[in-house]
Design a protein around this motif. Structure first.
Motif, PDB file in Angstrom:
ATOM      1  N   VAL A 126      26.353  38.444  37.622  1.00  0.00           N
ATOM      2  CA  VAL A 126      26.584  39.880  37.468  1.00  0.00           C
ATOM      3  C   VAL A 126      27.739  40.326  38.365  1.00  0.00           C
ATOM      4  CG1 VAL A 126      25.589  42.181  37.819  1.00  0.00           C
ATOM      5  CG2 VAL A 126      24.211  40.362  36.771  1.00  0.00           C
ATOM      6  N   LEU A 127      27.769  39.802  39.600  1.00  0.00           N
ATOM      7  CA  LEU A 127      28.860  40.148  40.521  1.00  0.00           C
ATOM      8  C   LEU A 127      30.211  39.735  39.937  1.00  0.00           C
ATOM      9  CD1 LEU A 127      29.870  41.160  43.291  1.00  0.00           C
ATOM     10  CD2 LEU A 127      29.444  38.858  44.195  1.00  0.00           C
ATOM     11  N   TRP A 156      33.312  42.234  38.873  1.00  0.00           N
ATOM     12  CA  TRP A 156      34.236  42.063  40.004  1.00  0.00           C
ATOM     13  C   TRP A 156      35.362  43.108  40.010  1.00  0.00           C
ATOM     14  CZ3 TRP A 156      33.606  38.119  43.662  1.00  0.00           C
ATOM     15  CH2 TRP A 156      34.654  37.928  44.556  1.00  0.00           C
ATOM     16  N   PHE A 157      35.966  43.335  38.866  1.00  0.00           N
ATOM     17  CA  PHE A 157      37.138  44.218  38.803  1.00  0.00           C
ATOM     18  C   PHE A 157      36.768  45.678  38.547  1.00  0.00           C
ATOM     19  CE2 PHE A 157      38.702  39.991  37.508  1.00  0.00           C
ATOM     20  CZ  PHE A 157      39.663  39.808  38.496  1.00  0.00           C
ATOM     21  N   PRO A 194      33.579  49.718  43.031  1.00  0.00           N
ATOM     22  CA  PRO A 194      34.346  50.757  43.744  1.00  0.00           C
ATOM     23  C   PRO A 194      35.324  50.187  44.755  1.00  0.00           C
ATOM     24  CG  PRO A 194      32.008  51.307  43.652  1.00  0.00           C
ATOM     25  CD  PRO A 194      32.125  49.905  43.155  1.00  0.00           C
ATOM     26  N   GLN A 195      34.972  49.024  45.324  1.00  0.00           N
ATOM     27  CA  GLN A 195      35.854  48.370  46.280  1.00  0.00           C
ATOM     28  C   GLN A 195      36.566  47.213  45.604  1.00  0.00           C
ATOM     29  OE1 GLN A 195      34.129  47.241  50.083  1.00  0.00           O
ATOM     30  NE2 GLN A 195      35.464  45.459  50.255  1.00  0.00           N
ATOM     31  N   GLN A 196      37.855  47.117  45.827  1.00  0.00           N
ATOM     32  CA  GLN A 196      38.644  46.014  45.268  1.00  0.00           C
ATOM     33  C   GLN A 196      38.396  44.755  46.094  1.00  0.00           C
ATOM     34  OE1 GLN A 196      42.890  46.786  44.853  1.00  0.00           O
ATOM     35  NE2 GLN A 196      43.342  44.632  45.148  1.00  0.00           N
ATOM     36  N   LEU A 197      37.722  43.769  45.499  1.00  0.00           N
ATOM     37  CA  LEU A 197      37.469  42.507  46.187  1.00  0.00           C
ATOM     38  C   LEU A 197      38.639  41.549  45.949  1.00  0.00           C
ATOM     39  CD1 LEU A 197      33.677  41.921  45.363  1.00  0.00           C
ATOM     40  CD2 LEU A 197      34.711  43.210  47.244  1.00  0.00           C
ATOM     41  N   LEU A 219      38.542  35.073  46.285  1.00  0.00           N
ATOM     42  CA  LEU A 219      37.151  34.755  46.605  1.00  0.00           C
ATOM     43  C   LEU A 219      36.295  34.506  45.371  1.00  0.00           C
ATOM     44  CD1 LEU A 219      36.563  37.356  49.471  1.00  0.00           C
ATOM     45  CD2 LEU A 219      36.854  34.875  49.709  1.00  0.00           C
ATOM     46  N   MET A 220      36.838  34.736  44.191  1.00  0.00           N
ATOM     47  CA  MET A 220      36.054  34.520  42.974  1.00  0.00           C
ATOM     48  C   MET A 220      35.573  33.073  42.830  1.00  0.00           C
ATOM     49  SD  MET A 220      37.881  36.925  40.069  1.00  0.00           S
ATOM     50  CE  MET A 220      36.467  36.832  38.969  1.00  0.00           C
TER      51      MET A 220
END
Length: 390
Positions: free
Chosen positions: A353-354, A358-359, A362-365, A369-370
């Motif tokens: 789910v993460l 991912w994109f 609310p926060q740009q990861l 790290l994917m």
């Protein structure tokens, strides 16, 4: 340390007696180009030059000085209490370091009348005194660039300096996206910032917030106006290239996405080779889940127990779960309690789910790290399928 002591002593000597400026005096914004030797230099630097040939003055007021040997430096840094200072140095000495590194130095001479120039000089003078020079640094809201702008506005009086309301970048960028523009040659520094700083970094930067970056402060000064009893005129009357950009940094292929992709490939091969013997990989798993859990614990501490405002509400904790640390003893033993097996069965779904969202968080990861999220999904699935119950 010797350089810091020199600047402190020089500041004390220069400020030993106040001097009125002559009609020949010039006050300038100095903007220095980014450097790639250290992470903190990647964003460039701002300072104020005061030049008055009649008074034999050619000084630089520099808000970007800190001392590694100040009491409890590392503890204060970790807690978000990093103390910076306003120091005064000779102009030639100041620019020498940037010339040596091949970084550009730009000068914008401000169109101040004699009263305005004296007021700003006295403001800088007062703030450079030992009892006033220290301040608590904030990466985005109180740094070497914002202090220059704020000091000018305070010295000039309310409403006399007018900056444009529109942002430099159209459409406007978030604070994180602005930082990314300057970290192209510092991929691991970019990862560190994206990892440790949370949701406040994803706030859209308005025209005023943008000025935490020295070259955007330079751009804002170029379009700013002075509004006083004499009318309206540009804040900057002359722009000079004191020294051009010489250094040409090179991009490195060794980037986080390459490293974590390689780690995922290694983890995938090991999982295939020892598909029915996950216990064989217990050291590998202990390392992966141990690092993940410790990073999550660090992010939680930065969020809850320090004054680093930008470290709050960090969505990276969804990737680096501190609860992974509870798995380590069982991984090393090769046997899992019933609740741990349930935890392991849930984690692949959680990470799937993460990755799917991912994109859209609310926060740009950080994209690099994917593959690590994919590795955690793979290893928790493998352990849940073939791990032994206690």
């Amino acid at each position: 340390m010797k350089r810091i002591l020199f600047l402190i002593l020089l500041s004390s000597q220069l400020l030993s007696a106040q001097r009125p400026l002559s009609a020949q005096a010039e006050i300038s914004l100095i903007t220095c180009g980014p450097g790639q030797n250290e992470l903190y230099s990647a964003f460039g630097h701002s300072a104020v030059r005061v030049k008055d040939p009649a008074q034999n003055i050619d000084w630089v007021f520099n808000y970007g000085i800190f001392d590694f040997d100040q009491p409890n430096f590392y503890l204060n840094f970790a807690r978000g209490h990093l103390l910076y200072m306003l120091a005064v140095s000779d102009w030639q000495r100041f620019q020498y370091g940037y010339r040596r590194e091949g970084r550009y130095v730009h000068e914008q001479v401000l169109d101040l009348d004699s009263l305005q120039a004296q007021a700003y000089f006295e403001f800088l003078w007062t703030n450079a005194r030992p009892e006033n020079r220290d301040y608590y640094y904030d990466y985005f809201y109180d740094n070497c660039a914002t202090r220059v702008r704020d000091g000018l506005e305070l010295a000039m009086g309310e409403g006399q300096v007018k900056f444009k309301d529109s942002t430099f970048y159209q459409p406007s960028l978030s604070i994180r996206e602005l930082c990314d523009e300057y970290l192209e040659y510092q991929p691991w520094g970019d990862l560190g910032i994206d990892l440790c700083l949370g949701l406040p970094m994803d706030k859209q930067a308005d025209a005023r917030i943008e000025m935490f970056l020295p070259d955007l402060l330079e751009a804002a000064f170029a379009e700013a106006l002075i509004k006083d009893e004499q009318g309206t005129r540009p804040l900057v009357k002359e722009s000079r290239v004191v020294y051009p950009q010489i250094a040409k940094p090179q991009k490195s292929w060794w980037r986080p996405l390459v490293f974590f992709s390689a780690l995922f490939v290694i983890g995938g091969l090991l999982s295939w080779l020892y598909f029915k013997k996950p216990k064989t990989l217990r050291l590998f798993d202990a390392l992966v889940f141990g690092i993940s859990g410790l990073l999550g614990l660090l992010l939680l501490i930065l969020w809850l127990f320090t004054d680093h405002k930008a470290a709050a509400y960090n969505f990276n904790i969804l990737l680096f779960l501190p609860t992974h640390l509870l798995l380590i003893p069982s991984i090393l033993r090769g046997k899992f309690a019933a609740w741990m097996m349930a935890y392991l069965k849930f984690m692949p779904i959680f990470y799937a789910v993460l990755l799917l969202t991912w994109f859209w968080l609310p926060q740009q990861l950080h994209m690099g790290l994917m593959p690590f999220a994919m590795l955690l999904m793979l290893r928790t699935w493998h352990l849940s399928r073939h791990g032994k119950s206690a």
